[in-house]
Design an enzyme around this catalytic site. Structure first.
Site, PDB file in Angstrom:
ATOM      1  N   TYR A 108      49.904  21.850 -20.600  1.00 29.98           N
ATOM      2  CA  TYR A 108      49.135  20.613 -20.495  1.00 29.98           C
ATOM      3  C   TYR A 108      47.769  20.766 -21.157  1.00 29.98           C
ATOM      4  O   TYR A 108      47.300  19.834 -21.815  1.00 29.98           O
ATOM      5  CB  TYR A 108      48.999  20.175 -19.038  1.00 29.98           C
ATOM      6  CG  TYR A 108      50.342  19.927 -18.373  1.00 29.98           C
ATOM      7  CD1 TYR A 108      51.391  19.320 -19.064  1.00 29.98           C
ATOM      8  CD2 TYR A 108      50.573  20.308 -17.069  1.00 29.98           C
ATOM      9  CE1 TYR A 108      52.622  19.107 -18.470  1.00 29.98           C
ATOM     10  CE2 TYR A 108      51.802  20.089 -16.457  1.00 29.98           C
ATOM     11  CZ  TYR A 108      52.814  19.491 -17.163  1.00 29.98           C
ATOM     12  OH  TYR A 108      54.028  19.279 -16.576  1.00 29.98           O
ATOM     13  N   ASN A 160      51.355  27.258 -11.314  1.00 29.80           N
ATOM     14  CA  ASN A 160      52.345  27.148 -12.387  1.00 29.80           C
ATOM     15  C   ASN A 160      51.642  27.360 -13.724  1.00 29.80           C
ATOM     16  O   ASN A 160      51.357  26.416 -14.471  1.00 29.80           O
ATOM     17  CB  ASN A 160      53.038  25.781 -12.314  1.00 29.80           C
ATOM     18  CG  ASN A 160      54.200  25.670 -13.271  1.00 29.80           C
ATOM     19  OD1 ASN A 160      54.333  26.451 -14.210  1.00 29.80           O
ATOM     20  ND2 ASN A 160      55.039  24.673 -13.045  1.00 29.80           N
ATOM     21  N   ILE A 197      58.464  16.324 -13.944  1.00 33.58           N
ATOM     22  CA  ILE A 197      59.069  16.918 -15.131  1.00 33.58           C
ATOM     23  C   ILE A 197      59.683  18.234 -14.683  1.00 33.58           C
ATOM     24  O   ILE A 197      59.101  18.946 -13.854  1.00 33.58           O
ATOM     25  CB  ILE A 197      58.043  17.129 -16.274  1.00 33.58           C
ATOM     26  CG1 ILE A 197      58.711  17.774 -17.502  1.00 33.58           C
ATOM     27  CG2 ILE A 197      56.840  17.905 -15.795  1.00 33.58           C
ATOM     28  CD1 ILE A 197      57.818  17.825 -18.738  1.00 33.58           C
ATOM     29  N   ALA A 198      60.866  18.528 -15.181  1.00 33.91           N
ATOM     30  CA  ALA A 198      61.535  19.776 -14.809  1.00 33.91           C
ATOM     31  C   ALA A 198      62.431  20.242 -15.935  1.00 33.91           C
ATOM     32  O   ALA A 198      63.070  19.435 -16.608  1.00 33.91           O
ATOM     33  CB  ALA A 198      62.352  19.576 -13.532  1.00 33.91           C
ATOM     34  N   VAL A 199      62.472  21.552 -16.101  1.00 39.43           N
ATOM     35  CA  VAL A 199      63.389  22.194 -17.048  1.00 39.43           C
ATOM     36  C   VAL A 199      64.235  23.158 -16.237  1.00 39.43           C
ATOM     37  O   VAL A 199      63.702  23.959 -15.458  1.00 39.43           O
ATOM     38  CB  VAL A 199      62.629  22.918 -18.175  1.00 39.43           C
ATOM     39  CG1 VAL A 199      63.589  23.669 -19.086  1.00 39.43           C
ATOM     40  CG2 VAL A 199      61.797  21.919 -18.985  1.00 39.43           C
ATOM     41  N   GLU A 208      49.836  15.604 -12.119  1.00 44.46           N
ATOM     42  CA  GLU A 208      49.424  16.629 -11.165  1.00 44.46           C
ATOM     43  C   GLU A 208      50.333  17.817 -11.370  1.00 44.46           C
ATOM     44  O   GLU A 208      51.538  17.658 -11.596  1.00 44.46           O
ATOM     45  CB  GLU A 208      49.507  16.130  -9.729  1.00 44.46           C
ATOM     46  CG  GLU A 208      48.456  15.087  -9.427  1.00 44.46           C
ATOM     47  CD  GLU A 208      48.517  14.574  -7.994  1.00 44.46           C
ATOM     48  OE1 GLU A 208      49.509  14.844  -7.293  1.00 44.46           O
ATOM     49  OE2 GLU A 208      47.570  13.895  -7.592  1.00 44.46           O
TER      50      GLU A 208
END
Length: 167
Positions: free
Chosen positions: A132, A125, A86-88, A120
């Protein structure tokens, strides 16, 4: 008429849509902006043709030609799922896109009757770990030295969220 000097800072609205194979290059670009060891568009294309892999992309509302703001990619096998990545994009961070993308995954998995979701995350971060945890994920393991950082290595936290009541 004189334009306001900070017009480009106004919040943009994003819509969450299913990922398509055609998105491979765009999401590889975002991945490259956010990860030290980015995946290529070929890597993403290979994943997007897998029948067990699905995902969502955040697109700027009303501007289909703009670079996506973020994406999430997951795999579902039988009743267990995992977030693959997942990335923004840095320019779109702190706008709730990570949460919106995760909500889309959770809705999809609810409809698919999945029982649990794994992921994971780099223990360094903090914003992702906090997100999460707010979403109900619990740490179930740790992989020491898994991620390469600018100052050495950091551990990956293995996290799980049960998706069915009573688990």
């Amino acid at each position: 008429m004189i334009g306001f000097p900070f017009d480009n800072l106004r919040p943009r609205s994003f819509v969450i849509e299913p990922l398509a194979r055609a998105d491979a290059a765009a999401i590889a670009n975002i991945h490259g902006l956010t990860f030290r060891q980015p995946w290529s568009d070929e890597d993403f294309h290979a994943l997007l043709v897998d029948e067990n892999v699905f995902g969502f992309v955040a697109r700027e509302e009303g501007n289909r030609r703009a670079q996506p703001g973020g994406f999430v990619l997951a795999r579902l096998v039988l009743d267990e799922a995992e977030i693959l990545t997942i990335a923004v994009a840095p320019a779109a961070q702190r706008r709730g896109l990570g949460r919106a993308l995760m909500d889309a995954i959770l809705r999809h998995l609810h409809n698919a009757r999945a029982s649990m979701l794994f992921l994971e995350v780099d223990e360094l971060n903090g914003p992702a770990v906090a997100l999460y945890r707010r979403l109900g994920f619990k740490q179930v393991g740790k992989r020491p030295g898994y991620y390469e950082t600018s100052s050495g290595r950091s551990s990956a936290l293995a996290m799980r969220r049960d998706l069915k009541p009573g688990r």
